[in-house]
Design an enzyme around this catalytic site. Structure first.
Site, PDB file in Angstrom:
ATOM      1  N   ASP A  10      45.421  32.734  27.872  1.00 38.75           N
ATOM      2  CA  ASP A  10      44.580  33.763  28.483  1.00 38.75           C
ATOM      3  C   ASP A  10      44.837  33.768  29.994  1.00 38.75           C
ATOM      4  O   ASP A  10      45.183  32.740  30.569  1.00 38.75           O
ATOM      5  CB  ASP A  10      43.120  33.416  28.164  1.00 38.75           C
ATOM      6  N   ASP A  12      42.677  35.501  32.923  1.00 38.89           N
ATOM      7  CA  ASP A  12      41.534  35.331  33.837  1.00 38.89           C
ATOM      8  C   ASP A  12      40.604  34.217  33.355  1.00 38.89           C
ATOM      9  O   ASP A  12      40.109  34.248  32.226  1.00 38.89           O
ATOM     10  CB  ASP A  12      40.762  36.644  33.958  1.00 38.89           C
TER      11      ASP A  12
HETATM   12 MG   LIG Z   1      39.401  34.647  30.179  1.00 37.71          MG
END
Ligand SMILES: [Mg+2]
Ligand SMILES: [Zn+2]
Length: 193
Positions: A10, A12
């Site tokens: 992932d 962010d």
């Molecule tokens: Mg995230």
């Protein structure tokens, strides 16, 4: 081509600081040990693939051009630190916000596994030998959907999700890691075991 294991990461809150919508490349900031984590994956021959929901495009908060510039900045900062990504896959959609074509019931917005599946096909990755790493329950759901392991990191939303909301998780993590670096160390230790 022999399929190889991957770490689906992932963006962010996992690879970079969770700062809300990244509507300018200058808002993007790598977490402290992220580049080192990617270097370890590179050295181990494990594909490092970013999979990220960016509904800010659908919501009209930033354009695809800004998104591309932000991701180019990410690749550049990693490269300067001697780390390289094998792929970067983005879902720009949202099911109910904005206008078509980005307002869409897509198959790629996590928790759906579309981004991971697309990456696996295009890059020749062995999903059963792979791991999804993220700071939200949706990352863990995507992991389970493709038969990969799921690691929750406590950066980004991870700490609050794990401390206060874990009973709402539809899928439990195979491992909880302090950050991306610790997640990668766990993956490498599993390989040696
Ligand atoms: Mg995230
Ligand atoms: Zn999508």
């Amino acid at each position: 081509m022999v399929s190889r294991p991957a770490a689906f990461i992932d963006r962010d809150g996992t690879l970079t600081e969770e700062v809300g919508y990244v509507n300018h490349p200058k808002r993007l900031q790598l977490l402290p040990r992220s580049a080192e984590a990617i270097r370890h994956l590179n050295a181990a021959g494990i594909a490092a693939v970013v999979v990220t929901n960016q509904a800010g495009v659908a919501r009209g908060y930033f354009s695809q051009d800004v998104l591309q510039a932000t991701n180019a900045e990410l690749v550049k900062q990693l490269k300067q630190a001697g780390a390289s990504l094998d792929g970067l896959y983005v879902c720009p959609h949202h099911p109910t916000e904005g206008q078509p074509p980005f307002r869409a019931q897509c198959e790629c917005r996590k928790p759906k596994p579309g981004l991971v599946l697309r990456a696996a096909t295009e890059l020749g990755l062995d999903l059963a030998a792979s791991t999804v790493i993220g700071d939200r329950a949706s990352d863990l759901v995507a992991a389970q959907a493709v038969g990969a392991r799921g690691v929750l990191v406590l950066t980004g939303y991870g700490l609050g999700e794990w401390e206060y909301r874990r009973e709402t998780f539809p899928v439990m993590p195979d491992h909880v890691a302090a950050d991306l670096f610790d997640a990668v160390e766990w993956i490498l230790a599993q390989r040696r075991a």
